[in-house]
Write an enzyme that holds these catalytic residues in place. Structure first.
Site, mmCIF file in Angstrom:
data_model
loop_
_atom_site.group_PDB
_atom_site.id
_atom_site.type_symbol
_atom_site.label_atom_id
_atom_site.label_comp_id
_atom_site.label_asym_id
_atom_site.label_seq_id
_atom_site.Cartn_x
_atom_site.Cartn_y
_atom_site.Cartn_z
ATOM 1 N N ARG A 1 96.454 -25.141 48.228
ATOM 2 C CA ARG A 1 95.813 -24.229 49.176
ATOM 3 C C ARG A 1 96.423 -24.375 50.568
ATOM 4 O O ARG A 1 96.684 -25.494 51.007
ATOM 5 C CB ARG A 1 94.307 -24.528 49.232
ATOM 6 C CG ARG A 1 93.536 -23.656 48.254
ATOM 7 C CD ARG A 1 92.097 -23.967 48.154
ATOM 8 N NE ARG A 1 91.401 -24.194 49.404
ATOM 9 C CZ ARG A 1 90.108 -24.498 49.488
ATOM 10 N NH1 ARG A 1 89.399 -24.584 48.380
ATOM 11 N NH2 ARG A 1 89.534 -24.710 50.641
ATOM 12 N N LYS B 1 82.540 -29.946 45.477
ATOM 13 C CA LYS B 1 81.566 -28.866 45.233
ATOM 14 C C LYS B 1 82.050 -27.920 44.123
ATOM 15 O O LYS B 1 81.313 -27.605 43.196
ATOM 16 C CB LYS B 1 81.320 -28.058 46.527
ATOM 17 C CG LYS B 1 80.800 -28.892 47.694
ATOM 18 C CD LYS B 1 80.551 -28.055 48.921
ATOM 19 C CE LYS B 1 81.787 -27.443 49.533
ATOM 20 N NZ LYS B 1 82.786 -28.420 50.037
ATOM 21 N N ARG C 1 76.440 -22.684 55.619
ATOM 22 C CA ARG C 1 77.230 -23.668 56.373
ATOM 23 C C ARG C 1 76.775 -23.774 57.813
ATOM 24 O O ARG C 1 77.314 -24.602 58.546
ATOM 25 C CB ARG C 1 78.688 -23.226 56.369
ATOM 26 C CG ARG C 1 79.551 -23.970 55.375
ATOM 27 C CD ARG C 1 80.881 -23.263 55.352
ATOM 28 N NE ARG C 1 81.961 -24.134 55.089
ATOM 29 C CZ ARG C 1 82.610 -24.172 53.923
ATOM 30 N NH1 ARG C 1 82.236 -23.429 52.924
ATOM 31 N NH2 ARG C 1 83.633 -24.966 53.790
ATOM 32 N N ARG D 1 88.772 -29.270 59.369
ATOM 33 C CA ARG D 1 87.674 -28.841 58.481
ATOM 34 C C ARG D 1 86.591 -29.923 58.415
ATOM 35 O O ARG D 1 85.396 -29.621 58.368
ATOM 36 C CB ARG D 1 88.211 -28.519 57.086
ATOM 37 C CG ARG D 1 88.969 -27.191 57.063
ATOM 38 C CD ARG D 1 89.894 -27.082 55.860
ATOM 39 N NE ARG D 1 89.220 -27.176 54.596
ATOM 40 C CZ ARG D 1 89.813 -27.558 53.473
ATOM 41 N NH1 ARG D 1 91.089 -27.902 53.474
ATOM 42 N NH2 ARG D 1 89.124 -27.608 52.357
ATOM 43 N N ARG E 1 94.953 -32.001 45.585
ATOM 44 C CA ARG E 1 94.347 -30.890 44.827
ATOM 45 C C ARG E 1 95.390 -29.845 44.424
ATOM 46 O O ARG E 1 96.279 -29.497 45.185
ATOM 47 C CB ARG E 1 93.273 -30.212 45.675
ATOM 48 C CG ARG E 1 92.767 -28.927 45.021
ATOM 49 C CD ARG E 1 91.502 -28.417 45.596
ATOM 50 N NE ARG E 1 91.564 -28.145 47.007
ATOM 51 C CZ ARG E 1 90.487 -27.876 47.742
ATOM 52 N NH1 ARG E 1 89.295 -27.884 47.199
ATOM 53 N NH2 ARG E 1 90.622 -27.628 49.023
HETATM 54 P P1 AP5 Z 1 86.902 -29.611 44.970
HETATM 55 O O1 AP5 Z 1 85.906 -29.493 43.864
HETATM 56 O O2 AP5 Z 1 87.938 -28.538 45.106
HETATM 57 O O3 AP5 Z 1 86.170 -29.879 46.365
HETATM 58 P P2 AP5 Z 1 85.316 -28.898 47.288
HETATM 59 O O4 AP5 Z 1 84.184 -29.684 47.856
HETATM 60 O O5 AP5 Z 1 84.984 -27.642 46.551
HETATM 61 O O6 AP5 Z 1 86.389 -28.658 48.431
HETATM 62 P P3 AP5 Z 1 86.823 -27.362 49.231
HETATM 63 O O7 AP5 Z 1 88.056 -27.736 50.005
HETATM 64 O O8 AP5 Z 1 86.927 -26.151 48.352
HETATM 65 O O9 AP5 Z 1 85.639 -27.210 50.210
HETATM 66 P P4 AP5 Z 1 85.630 -26.446 51.530
HETATM 67 O O10 AP5 Z 1 84.164 -26.417 51.801
HETATM 68 O O11 AP5 Z 1 86.494 -26.971 52.604
HETATM 69 O O12 AP5 Z 1 86.341 -25.058 51.157
HETATM 70 P P5 AP5 Z 1 85.805 -23.601 50.848
HETATM 71 O O13 AP5 Z 1 86.681 -23.003 49.835
HETATM 72 O O14 AP5 Z 1 84.327 -23.565 50.626
HETATM 73 O O15 AP5 Z 1 87.621 -31.034 44.766
HETATM 74 C C1 AP5 Z 1 88.673 -31.478 45.614
HETATM 75 C C2 AP5 Z 1 89.687 -32.292 44.802
HETATM 76 O O16 AP5 Z 1 89.057 -33.470 44.302
HETATM 77 C C3 AP5 Z 1 90.233 -31.557 43.567
HETATM 78 O O17 AP5 Z 1 91.582 -31.863 43.398
HETATM 79 C C4 AP5 Z 1 89.403 -32.124 42.385
HETATM 80 O O18 AP5 Z 1 90.137 -32.121 41.185
HETATM 81 C C5 AP5 Z 1 89.106 -33.537 42.874
HETATM 82 N N1 AP5 Z 1 87.781 -33.998 42.441
HETATM 83 C C6 AP5 Z 1 86.601 -33.314 42.611
HETATM 84 N N2 AP5 Z 1 85.576 -34.027 42.118
HETATM 85 C C7 AP5 Z 1 86.109 -35.180 41.636
HETATM 86 C C8 AP5 Z 1 85.545 -36.331 41.008
HETATM 87 N N3 AP5 Z 1 84.223 -36.457 40.796
HETATM 88 N N4 AP5 Z 1 86.369 -37.346 40.658
HETATM 89 C C9 AP5 Z 1 87.713 -37.260 40.886
HETATM 90 N N5 AP5 Z 1 88.306 -36.196 41.480
HETATM 91 C C10 AP5 Z 1 87.509 -35.166 41.856
HETATM 92 O O19 AP5 Z 1 86.043 -22.895 52.276
HETATM 93 C C11 AP5 Z 1 87.352 -22.642 52.756
HETATM 94 C C12 AP5 Z 1 87.248 -21.935 54.115
HETATM 95 O O20 AP5 Z 1 86.568 -20.668 53.965
HETATM 96 C C13 AP5 Z 1 86.440 -22.681 55.197
HETATM 97 O O21 AP5 Z 1 87.245 -23.626 55.893
HETATM 98 C C14 AP5 Z 1 85.992 -21.512 56.084
HETATM 99 O O22 AP5 Z 1 87.032 -21.083 56.924
HETATM 100 C C15 AP5 Z 1 85.707 -20.399 55.068
HETATM 101 N N6 AP5 Z 1 84.311 -20.399 54.601
HETATM 102 C C16 AP5 Z 1 83.885 -20.578 53.308
HETATM 103 N N7 AP5 Z 1 82.541 -20.490 53.232
HETATM 104 C C17 AP5 Z 1 82.109 -20.225 54.489
HETATM 105 C C18 AP5 Z 1 80.813 -20.057 55.064
HETATM 106 N N8 AP5 Z 1 79.681 -20.129 54.304
HETATM 107 N N9 AP5 Z 1 80.727 -19.830 56.399
HETATM 108 C C19 AP5 Z 1 81.842 -19.750 57.177
HETATM 109 N N10 AP5 Z 1 83.103 -19.913 56.704
HETATM 110 C C20 AP5 Z 1 83.233 -20.157 55.359
#
Ligand code: AP5
Length: 216
Positions: free
Chosen positions: A161, A14, A89, A172, A128
């Site tokens: 992270r 994402k 979410r 997760r 990552r």
């Molecule tokens: P990346 O782009 O970082 O993936 P992502 O989907 O953004 O993964 P996240 O771990 O950030 O998602 P998440 O939803 O768990 O975390 P968030 O920060 O929102 O890519 C991952 C890896 O793959 C990277 O190394 C990248 O280089 C590689 N990659 C990507 N695309 C690629 C491709 N096409 N080809 C090759 N490699 C690729 O949330 C964290 C925490 O915050 C949650 O657990 C929760 O506690 C809280 N939180 C956040 N939002 C909410 C909400 N709305 N409600 C409640 N709690 C929330």
């Protein structure tokens, strides 16, 4: 006001896709995970409320998230275009986003579901690396920085992270399937959802999303 949403399991790409869509369209990137990590780093009251949930890999309470997003939208202008990453979410967050858009005469134009198999997201998350300064996302194998440990863009330090440990990743993923997965059919029923194969290279994914946005 116009909005698009990126939905997908942790590690589906994402944040990486959002960087590309932002560069191509200028949409404002609203990533609740990034906003929460900044709040934790600042030690604000939101950060204190969120930290333990994030460490465990569970969801931060809806009230905290909704307040963060509303504050962010209140700072914007009526013609702004937003790209939500990691929000909504839960069903409740989705319904509150609907009301928030309605209140602002906004339109939800597209929802992109980045569909990725479990093994792929686990290997993406364990490799990552994120820039501590500008937030740019790398991967040790897939998208490596030119110099190990250093951001290509700003020279900042790359870090792992704290929620990218294997047991937290598994939690997760469970949370995604139990609490967020239902939103896929919610947005399908509204006729705004497009599934994108998240195993493709970043450029392909961004290209597909941008052409679907332009087609609407
Ligand atoms: P990346 O782009 O970082 O993936 P992502 O989907 O953004 O993964 P996240 O771990 O950030 O998602 P998440 O939803 O768990 O975390 P968030 O920060 O929102 O890519 C991952 C890896 O793959 C990277 O190394 C990248 O280089 C590689 N990659 C990507 N695309 C690629 C491709 N096409 N080809 C090759 N490699 C690729 O949330 C964290 C925490 O915050 C949650 O657990 C929760 O506690 C809280 N939180 C956040 N939002 C909410 C909400 N709305 N409600 C409640 N709690 C929330």
């Amino acid at each position: 006001m116009k909005a698009i949403i990126l939905i997908g399991a942790p590690g589906s790409g994402k944040g990486t896709t959002a960087e590309g869509i932002k560069a191509a369209t200028g949409y404002i990137h609203v990533a609740t995970g990034d906003m929460l990590r900044e709040a934790v780093a600042r030690g604000s009251s939101v950060g204190k409320a969120a930290e333990s949930y994030m460490k465990q890999g569970t969801l931060v309470p809806d009230e905290v998230i909704i307040e963060l997003v509303e504050e962010r939208l209140d700072e914007g202008a009526p013609a702004d275009c937003y790209m939500f990453d990691g929000f909504p979410r839960t069903q409740r967050q989705a319904e509150l986003l609907d009301s928030s858009l309605e209140k602002r005469s906004g339109e939800l134009a597209n929802v992109f579901y980045l569909d990725a198999p479990r093994e792929l997201v686990i290997s993406r998350l364990t490799g990552r690396r994120t820039c501590r300064e500008c937030g740019t996302i790398f991967h040790v194998v897939n998208i490596p920085p030119k110099k190990e440990g250093i951001c290509d863009l700003c020279g900042g330090e790359l870090y792992v992270r704290p929620d990218d440990k294997e047991d937290t990743i598994i939690r997760r993923l469970e949370v995604f399937h139990s609490q967020t997965g239902g939103l896929i059919s919610y947005y399908e029923a509204k006729g705004v959802l497009a599934r994108i194969d998240a195993a493709q290279p970043k450029e392909e994914i961004v290209g597909q999303a941008v052409s679907l946005m332009r087609a609407r």
